[in-house]
Design a protein around this motif. Structure first.
Motif: not given
Length: 55
Positions: A44, A3, A6
């Motif tokens: 997400k 991730n 993010i």
């Protein structure tokens, strides 16, 4: 690192993980654990929307 997109978005927005977690509706520790595995596209999208709101 999982991730990464993010994590970078949180950093670029000048936010902390706890702020995103709170707005997402979960505890900071749970958010950290959530980021350990790659999130689904739907998850997400929700996190990115939270980041946009908090900017």
């Amino acid at each position: 690192m999982k991730n990464k997109d993010i994590r970078e978005a949180i950093s670029k927005a000048g936010l902390r993980h706890w702020q995103v977690a709170e707005a997402y509706g979960i505890h900071e520790g749970n958010f950290s654990r959530l980021l350990r595995k790659e999130l689904s596209p739907d998850q997400k999208e929700k996190v990115f929307l939270v980041i946009q709101k908090l900017k």
